[in-house]
Design a protein around this motif. Structure first.
Motif, PDB file in Angstrom:
ATOM      1  N   TYR A 103     -11.956   4.397 -71.319  1.00 42.71           N
ATOM      2  CA  TYR A 103     -13.065   3.511 -70.984  1.00 42.71           C
ATOM      3  C   TYR A 103     -13.137   3.054 -72.592  1.00 42.71           C
ATOM      4  N   GLN A 104     -13.075   1.773 -72.786  1.00 42.69           N
ATOM      5  CA  GLN A 104     -13.184   0.880 -73.765  1.00 42.69           C
ATOM      6  C   GLN A 104     -14.215  -0.250 -73.707  1.00 42.69           C
ATOM      7  N   PRO A 105     -15.392  -0.011 -73.576  1.00 44.01           N
ATOM      8  CA  PRO A 105     -16.518  -1.013 -73.452  1.00 44.01           C
ATOM      9  C   PRO A 105     -16.419  -2.003 -74.882  1.00 44.01           C
ATOM     10  N   SER A 106     -16.653  -3.086 -74.751  1.00 46.66           N
ATOM     11  CA  SER A 106     -16.851  -3.837 -75.889  1.00 46.66           C
ATOM     12  C   SER A 106     -18.227  -4.169 -76.123  1.00 46.66           C
ATOM     13  N   GLY A 107     -19.442  -4.117 -75.193  1.00 50.09           N
ATOM     14  CA  GLY A 107     -20.640  -4.102 -75.401  1.00 50.09           C
ATOM     15  C   GLY A 107     -21.423  -2.777 -76.006  1.00 50.09           C
ATOM     16  N   TRP A 108     -22.515  -3.241 -76.498  1.00 45.18           N
ATOM     17  CA  TRP A 108     -23.316  -1.930 -77.413  1.00 45.18           C
ATOM     18  C   TRP A 108     -23.730  -0.865 -76.144  1.00 45.18           C
ATOM     19  N   LYS A 109     -24.158  -1.224 -75.153  1.00 41.20           N
ATOM     20  CA  LYS A 109     -24.678  -0.471 -74.008  1.00 41.20           C
ATOM     21  C   LYS A 109     -23.520   0.261 -73.534  1.00 41.20           C
ATOM     22  N   GLY A 110     -22.280  -0.273 -73.405  1.00 40.64           N
ATOM     23  CA  GLY A 110     -21.195   0.553 -72.909  1.00 40.64           C
ATOM     24  C   GLY A 110     -20.642   1.451 -73.872  1.00 40.64           C
ATOM     25  N   SER A 135      -7.232   7.730 -82.507  1.00 40.71           N
ATOM     26  CA  SER A 135      -6.907   6.087 -82.187  1.00 40.71           C
ATOM     27  C   SER A 135      -8.213   5.433 -82.598  1.00 40.71           C
ATOM     28  N   THR A 136      -8.110   4.402 -83.334  1.00 46.25           N
ATOM     29  CA  THR A 136      -9.029   3.447 -83.494  1.00 46.25           C
ATOM     30  C   THR A 136      -8.842   1.992 -82.803  1.00 46.25           C
ATOM     31  N   TYR A 137      -9.820   1.117 -82.819  1.00 41.21           N
ATOM     32  CA  TYR A 137      -9.487  -0.176 -81.844  1.00 41.21           C
ATOM     33  C   TYR A 137     -10.245  -1.258 -82.864  1.00 41.21           C
ATOM     34  N   PRO A 138      -9.543  -1.966 -83.588  1.00 37.04           N
ATOM     35  CA  PRO A 138      -9.971  -3.298 -84.601  1.00 37.04           C
ATOM     36  C   PRO A 138     -10.473  -4.346 -83.707  1.00 37.04           C
ATOM     37  N   PRO A 159      -8.669  -6.877 -78.444  1.00 34.55           N
ATOM     38  CA  PRO A 159      -9.129  -5.502 -79.057  1.00 34.55           C
ATOM     39  C   PRO A 159      -8.844  -4.589 -77.899  1.00 34.55           C
ATOM     40  N   TRP A 160      -9.052  -5.116 -76.715  1.00 30.57           N
ATOM     41  CA  TRP A 160      -9.025  -3.906 -75.417  1.00 30.57           C
ATOM     42  C   TRP A 160      -7.464  -3.815 -75.003  1.00 30.57           C
ATOM     43  N   ASN A 161      -6.750  -4.560 -75.468  1.00 33.46           N
ATOM     44  CA  ASN A 161      -5.269  -4.270 -74.986  1.00 33.46           C
ATOM     45  C   ASN A 161      -4.494  -3.766 -76.374  1.00 33.46           C
ATOM     46  N   MET A 162      -5.033  -3.044 -77.294  1.00 31.98           N
ATOM     47  CA  MET A 162      -4.300  -2.628 -78.418  1.00 31.98           C
ATOM     48  C   MET A 162      -5.333  -1.479 -79.451  1.00 31.98           C
ATOM     49  N   MET A 163      -4.462  -0.718 -80.138  1.00 32.47           N
ATOM     50  CA  MET A 163      -5.142   0.228 -80.734  1.00 32.47           C
ATOM     51  C   MET A 163      -4.271   0.669 -82.135  1.00 32.47           C
ATOM     52  N   VAL A 164      -5.043   1.392 -83.199  1.00 34.80           N
ATOM     53  CA  VAL A 164      -4.445   1.559 -84.527  1.00 34.80           C
ATOM     54  C   VAL A 164      -4.155   3.046 -84.493  1.00 34.80           C
ATOM     55  N   GLU A 165      -2.764   3.354 -84.531  1.00 36.30           N
ATOM     56  CA  GLU A 165      -2.659   4.860 -84.605  1.00 36.30           C
ATOM     57  C   GLU A 165      -1.830   5.185 -85.977  1.00 36.30           C
ATOM     58  N   GLN A 166      -2.305   6.082 -86.783  1.00 32.95           N
ATOM     59  CA  GLN A 166      -1.592   6.239 -87.931  1.00 32.95           C
ATOM     60  C   GLN A 166      -0.973   5.074 -88.759  1.00 32.95           C
ATOM     61  N   LEU A 203      -0.265  -0.866 -85.601  1.00 32.12           N
ATOM     62  CA  LEU A 203      -0.725  -1.544 -84.108  1.00 32.12           C
ATOM     63  C   LEU A 203       0.098  -1.265 -83.302  1.00 32.12           C
ATOM     64  N   PHE A 204      -0.335  -0.696 -82.030  1.00 27.04           N
ATOM     65  CA  PHE A 204       0.262  -0.470 -80.923  1.00 27.04           C
ATOM     66  C   PHE A 204      -0.601  -1.285 -79.795  1.00 27.04           C
ATOM     67  N   VAL A 205       0.364  -2.263 -79.023  1.00 29.73           N
ATOM     68  CA  VAL A 205       0.003  -3.173 -78.306  1.00 29.73           C
ATOM     69  C   VAL A 205       0.348  -2.914 -76.748  1.00 29.73           C
ATOM     70  N   PHE A 206      -0.442  -3.214 -75.751  1.00 32.40           N
ATOM     71  CA  PHE A 206      -0.060  -2.703 -74.304  1.00 32.40           C
ATOM     72  C   PHE A 206      -0.378  -3.752 -73.406  1.00 32.40           C
ATOM     73  N   ASP A 207      -0.303  -3.517 -72.014  1.00 34.54           N
ATOM     74  CA  ASP A 207      -0.655  -4.530 -71.154  1.00 34.54           C
ATOM     75  C   ASP A 207       0.260  -5.851 -71.198  1.00 34.54           C
ATOM     76  N   TRP A 208       1.634  -5.768 -70.950  1.00 30.66           N
ATOM     77  CA  TRP A 208       2.303  -7.039 -71.448  1.00 30.66           C
ATOM     78  C   TRP A 208       2.668  -7.598 -69.860  1.00 30.66           C
ATOM     79  N   GLU A 209       1.954  -7.289 -68.875  1.00 34.68           N
ATOM     80  CA  GLU A 209       2.180  -8.073 -67.685  1.00 34.68           C
ATOM     81  C   GLU A 209       2.291  -9.508 -67.230  1.00 34.68           C
TER      82      GLU A 209
END
Length: 377
Positions: free
Chosen positions: A42-49, A179-182, A260-267, A270-276
């Protein structure tokens, strides 16, 4: 079926799950057990989420809030699907959380597969043939990127169909609870897309590229648009093709949803996913344009006019051309994704990209006139 919410992948079980919903029509199933790991889906972008994500482990203890924020369900995966996931991820038993997908023509289910605090990977599910084609495309493209030496992408673990008509695509991940989400463009983003360009670039004629193929689809469906929209798209396509069609040039891979919702930073990487929706041969560096426009729209909530003015203010000629190439391919991808003219016409995003294209060309023209007048003075 074809609706990810009704796809028959569950049966009655003992484990408690909480079904979350947001105002955009998105839904998640989060298990009570190991909830903090499950919530990484669950990676919401809004403050409520974001606030809900932080407080959910405590909120679920308050039954009075259930009708408004979530509902409880007691389920498990169907035995055949559970066995498939155990086989694909090499595990004797698994836990799972579910995202039912963004409402659109290609909506699909995404399952986060984990054990305790360790995430094993992700599996996408559909019963739509056109979405299954996207799964196979993503598997092929990830394999090509790996062969080119591109790092920071998932490993394709399996893609196929079950005897029950369910289509799946499974992939690895490096995601952890640390993991962090820049959400702001930085050195890691720039490094990733430059590396993507260096590892995948190839010289060829415009007519031999994926980009050209998508633009031809857009041209074939111009009748879907209003006369005013046809004029805008036609002018933009003409401007782009006059440049791209001149000589052989370098092309490279394009993620097409670099957000930002299709990537993350680990160690520190940058790790990027959802390449469809990714394409193999496109004008280089368009992912930067996508990231900046998407975050300005959906996170900073800027107006179209303000976004265009900011682009032009920081523009040089090559940067302007990148944005124009980006907007045209984005419109083409949206149009190709929709099943019919009525669906495409009702898609707000298409109108948004067309409006951006129109204002960008107008602002660029005004800037050129101003610079010409200054030169004469």
């Amino acid at each position: 079926m074809g609706n990810s919410r009704t796809m028959d992948i569950f049966e009655q079980g003992k484990d408690t799950f909480f079904r979350l919903r947001n105002s955009d029509g998105k839904e998640w199933l989060i298990p009570k057990r190991n909830m903090r790991t499950a919530l990484l889906l669950y990676q919401p972008s809004g403050w409520k989420g974001k606030l809900l994500k932080r407080l959910l482990p405590w909120i679920t203890l308050c039954k009075g809030l259930e009708p408004r924020l979530f509902s409880r369900q007691h389920i498990c995966l169907r035995k055949s699907l559970h066995q498939l996931l155990c086989q694909v991820f090499g595990a004797k038993d698994i836990e799972f959380a579910v995202f039912f997908g963004t409402p659109c023509a290609h909506q699909k289910i995404t399952i986060q597969v984990f054990q305790g605090e360790k995430i094993l990977g992700y599996c996408k599910l559909t019963d739509k043939e056109e979405v299954y084609r996207l799964f196979k495309h993503e598997q092929q493209l990830l394999t090509q990127l790996a062969e080119c030496g591109v790092e920071g992408t998932p490993v394709a673990l399996g893609c196929g169909q079950t005897d029950e008509g369910l289509c799946y695509f499974a992939q690895s991940t490096v995601k952890t609870r640390h993991s962090t989400y820049p959400h702001q463009w930085g050195k890691l983003h720039e490094r990733f897309i430059r590396n993507l360009y260096e590892k995948t670039r190839a010289t060829m004629a415009y007519e031999d590229t994926d980009y050209h193929e998508k633009i031809q689809v857009l041209k074939s469906r111009m009748g879907w648009f209003t006369p005013a929209q046809q004029r805008i798209i036609g002018e933009a396509v003409g401007n782009v093709e006059r440049v791209l069609g001149q000589d052989d040039r370098e092309w490279s891979a394009y993620h097409a949803d670099f957000t930002p919702w299709n990537m993350m930073v680990e160690q520190g990487r940058l790790f990027v996913f959802d390449w469809e929706y990714a394409l193999r041969f496109c004008p280089p560096m368009l992912d930067r344009c996508h990231f900046l426009i998407q975050t300005r729209f959906f996170e900073l909530h800027q107006k179209i006019g303000d976004i265009v003015k900011e682009i032009v203010r920081n523009d040089d000629n090559s940067n302007f051309f990148d944005y124009l190439c980006y907007l045209i391919i984005t419109i083409a991808i949206y149009v190709e994704r929709e099943d019919n003219a009525e669906a495409a016409a009702s898609e707000k995003s298409i109108d948004r990209w067309i409006r951006l294209t129109e204002l960008l060309m107008k602002e660029k023209e005004e800037k050129a006139k101003s610079e010409t007048e200054k030169t004469k003075e």
